[in-house]
Design a protein around this motif. Structure first.
Motif, PDB file in Angstrom:
ATOM      1  N   THR A   1      -1.953  -8.395  -3.643  1.00 28.13           N
ATOM      2  CA  THR A   1      -2.456  -8.024  -2.079  1.00 28.13           C
ATOM      3  C   THR A   1      -3.588  -9.225  -1.847  1.00 28.13           C
ATOM      4  OG1 THR A   1      -1.606  -5.750  -2.188  1.00 28.13           O
ATOM      5  CG2 THR A   1      -3.478  -6.500  -0.567  1.00 28.13           C
ATOM      6  N   GLU A   2      -4.542  -9.450  -2.791  1.00 27.28           N
ATOM      7  CA  GLU A   2      -5.653 -10.156  -2.358  1.00 27.28           C
ATOM      8  C   GLU A   2      -5.101 -11.483  -2.148  1.00 27.28           C
ATOM      9  OE1 GLU A   2      -8.507  -9.357  -1.505  1.00 27.28           O
ATOM     10  OE2 GLU A   2      -7.777  -7.128  -1.763  1.00 27.28           O
ATOM     11  N   PHE A   3      -4.236 -11.892  -3.142  1.00 29.83           N
ATOM     12  CA  PHE A   3      -3.540 -13.501  -2.871  1.00 29.83           C
ATOM     13  C   PHE A   3      -2.985 -13.442  -1.818  1.00 29.83           C
ATOM     14  CE2 PHE A   3      -0.255 -16.655  -3.616  1.00 29.83           C
ATOM     15  CZ  PHE A   3      -0.984 -17.452  -4.543  1.00 29.83           C
ATOM     16  N   ILE A   4      -2.334 -12.582  -1.032  1.00 33.05           N
ATOM     17  CA  ILE A   4      -1.579 -12.810   0.043  1.00 33.05           C
ATOM     18  C   ILE A   4      -2.611 -12.561   0.999  1.00 33.05           C
ATOM     19  CG2 ILE A   4       0.315 -11.686   1.859  1.00 33.05           C
ATOM     20  CD1 ILE A   4       1.617 -10.398  -0.689  1.00 33.05           C
ATOM     21  N   ARG A   5      -3.611 -11.975   1.217  1.00 33.91           N
ATOM     22  CA  ARG A   5      -4.500 -12.193   2.048  1.00 33.91           C
ATOM     23  C   ARG A   5      -5.166 -13.460   2.225  1.00 33.91           C
ATOM     24  NH1 ARG A   5      -6.541  -6.519   0.534  1.00 33.91           N
ATOM     25  NH2 ARG A   5      -5.915  -5.326   2.283  1.00 33.91           N
ATOM     26  N   GLY A   6      -5.417 -13.936   1.228  1.00 33.15           N
ATOM     27  CA  GLY A   6      -5.840 -15.574   0.964  1.00 33.15           C
ATOM     28  C   GLY A   6      -4.831 -16.468   1.788  1.00 33.15           C
ATOM     29  N   LEU A   7      -3.693 -16.284   1.630  1.00 31.62           N
ATOM     30  CA  LEU A   7      -2.475 -17.050   2.252  1.00 31.62           C
ATOM     31  C   LEU A   7      -2.580 -16.712   3.699  1.00 31.62           C
ATOM     32  CD1 LEU A   7       0.726 -16.871   0.023  1.00 31.62           C
ATOM     33  CD2 LEU A   7      -0.863 -18.605   0.179  1.00 31.62           C
ATOM     34  N   LEU A   8      -3.006 -15.489   4.084  1.00 33.38           N
ATOM     35  CA  LEU A   8      -3.046 -15.217   5.433  1.00 33.38           C
ATOM     36  C   LEU A   8      -4.106 -16.078   6.296  1.00 33.38           C
ATOM     37  CD1 LEU A   8      -2.819 -11.180   6.031  1.00 33.38           C
ATOM     38  CD2 LEU A   8      -1.357 -13.224   7.155  1.00 33.38           C
ATOM     39  N   LYS A   9      -5.264 -16.151   5.593  1.00 31.67           N
ATOM     40  CA  LYS A   9      -6.705 -16.926   6.010  1.00 31.67           C
ATOM     41  C   LYS A   9      -6.028 -18.255   6.290  1.00 31.67           C
ATOM     42  CE  LYS A   9      -9.953 -13.859   3.966  1.00 31.67           C
ATOM     43  NZ  LYS A   9     -11.057 -13.910   2.955  1.00 31.67           N
ATOM     44  N   GLU A  10      -5.273 -18.750   5.451  1.00 25.51           N
ATOM     45  CA  GLU A  10      -4.771 -20.216   5.500  1.00 25.51           C
ATOM     46  C   GLU A  10      -3.755 -20.405   6.596  1.00 25.51           C
ATOM     47  OE1 GLU A  10      -2.962 -21.971   1.800  1.00 25.51           O
ATOM     48  OE2 GLU A  10      -4.379 -20.860   0.598  1.00 25.51           O
TER      49      GLU A  10
ATOM     50  N   GLN B   1       0.950  -1.230  -0.187  1.00 26.83           N
ATOM     51  CA  GLN B   1       0.010  -0.049   0.026  1.00 26.83           C
ATOM     52  C   GLN B   1       0.813   1.256  -0.198  1.00 26.83           C
ATOM     53  OE1 GLN B   1      -3.215  -0.876  -0.176  1.00 26.83           O
ATOM     54  NE2 GLN B   1      -2.234  -2.968   0.190  1.00 26.83           N
ATOM     55  N   THR B   2       2.059   1.091   0.087  1.00 25.11           N
ATOM     56  CA  THR B   2       3.080   2.299   0.022  1.00 25.11           C
ATOM     57  C   THR B   2       3.279   2.599  -1.411  1.00 25.11           C
ATOM     58  OG1 THR B   2       4.298   1.281   2.096  1.00 25.11           O
ATOM     59  CG2 THR B   2       5.382   2.913   0.939  1.00 25.11           C
ATOM     60  N   PRO B   3       3.529   4.204  -1.460  1.00 30.76           N
ATOM     61  CA  PRO B   3       3.335   4.724  -2.834  1.00 30.76           C
ATOM     62  C   PRO B   3       4.598   4.030  -3.657  1.00 30.76           C
ATOM     63  CG  PRO B   3       2.576   6.429  -1.169  1.00 30.76           C
ATOM     64  CD  PRO B   3       3.025   5.019  -0.733  1.00 30.76           C
ATOM     65  N   ASN B   4       5.756   3.934  -2.906  1.00 34.16           N
ATOM     66  CA  ASN B   4       6.707   3.768  -3.877  1.00 34.16           C
ATOM     67  C   ASN B   4       7.228   2.260  -3.722  1.00 34.16           C
ATOM     68  OD1 ASN B   4       7.627   4.154  -0.594  1.00 34.16           O
ATOM     69  ND2 ASN B   4       9.799   3.666  -1.416  1.00 34.16           N
ATOM     70  N   ILE B   5       6.380   1.482  -3.218  1.00 35.69           N
ATOM     71  CA  ILE B   5       6.756  -0.036  -3.221  1.00 35.69           C
ATOM     72  C   ILE B   5       5.571  -0.792  -4.069  1.00 35.69           C
ATOM     73  CG2 ILE B   5       6.984  -2.255  -1.787  1.00 35.69           C
ATOM     74  CD1 ILE B   5       8.275  -0.232   0.483  1.00 35.69           C
TER      75      ILE B   5
END
Length: 283
Positions: A272-281, A197-201
């Motif tokens: 980002t959504e993909f990583i959120r899915g991994l977080l849930k797992e 979510q960081t502008p430069n990353i």
């Protein structure tokens, strides 16, 4: 092509300007050495970056070339900045040289293509500690602590007023290969979401469903610099040493591999959504 780049980008720019000034005045290095009373090889070594240019010598060169203000002050400032000691010199016994740190410190854009390991710039302190402990050859506690300090210190470039642009393209395997502590893994995935979510990353993920792709066999970084005259440099770390690539033809091969990485990667939002899915797992 294996090289050792010890000069900062500012130092290389200064030497390039000095060569330009000499060429414009149609003077050979021998001409300059004779007029300044230097040994005939001294200017060769300075212009190739093999010998440090002290400010007194810079002053003599600028006087000989007839350089006046404001160009003189600008070049003198480059001379002051060119060989500044970096924080990393306190850890030089841990690494083969300072080239990587110099480039990372000076770069305007850092692009990391990671099919195997999470880039150090993105690691939480806890994840960095766990990964260093897992991969350290001898288990020397003091040395591991110093390696951790270096990794965290490097991340200081992200907190600058004008930080570099960072692109990290990560294979799914990088995100799924967890350290032993599940809490540390969860915290690292959460950190990646924050960073994206960081502008430069920008973080992009290559899912397993993308199949095999060009560049998958090795991790590499491409450094780009603020001045267009400073050509990009590719860096690849290996078991038997680090490789720095400057030749334009060779860099083009890395650039092509980088393009293939991005072609098969999810965009930043989908990543980002993909990583959120991994977080849930993980949770």
């Amino acid at each position: 092509m294996r090289t050792r780049l010890s000069l900062s980008v500012r130092g290389k720019r200064l030497l390039r300007e000095l060569r330009r000034l000499r060429d414009e005045r149609e003077m050979s290095p021998e001409d300059v050495a004779r007029q300044l009373g230097w040994h005939k090889t001294k200017l060769y070594r300075i212009e190739r970056g093999e010998s440090r240019l002290i400010l007194d010598d810079l002053d003599e060169l600028l006087e000989l070339y007839g350089v006046r203000s404001p160009e003189r002050e600008s070049l003198f400032q480059l001379g002051k900045d060119a060989w500044k000691r970096g924080w990393w010199l306190a850890y030089r016994d841990l690494y083969q040289g300072e080239s990587f740190f110099v480039m990372e410190n000076d770069a305007a854009k850092i692009s990391v293509y990671a099919p195997n390991l999470l880039p150090g710039l993105l690691q939480t302190e806890e994840y960095a500690r766990a990964s260093i402990q897992a991969m350290h050859a001898t288990g020397d506690v003091e040395e591991m602590a110093r390696q951790l300090a270096v990794r965290i210190e490097r991340q200081g470039i992200l907190a600058r007023e004008n930080p570099p642009e960072v692109l990290a393209v990560l294979d799914e395997v990088v995100l799924r290969r967890a350290v032993l502590d599940e809490g540390v893994h969860y915290g690292q995935l959460s950190r990646l979401i924050e960073l994206n979510q960081t502008p430069n990353i920008t973080i992009q993920v290559i899912p397993f469903s993308s199949g095999v792709y060009m560049g998958q066999e090795g991790q590499f970084t491409i450094f780009e610099f603020p001045d267009a005259e400073d050509a990009p440099v590719a860096y690849q770390e290996g078991l038997f040493g680090d490789v720095y690539v400057e030749d334009s033809t060779d860099v083009a091969r890395y650039t092509l591999a980088a393009a293939r990485f991005r072609e098969v990667a999810l965009d930043a939002s989908a990543s980002t959504e993909f990583i959120r899915g991994l977080l849930k797992e993980t949770g």
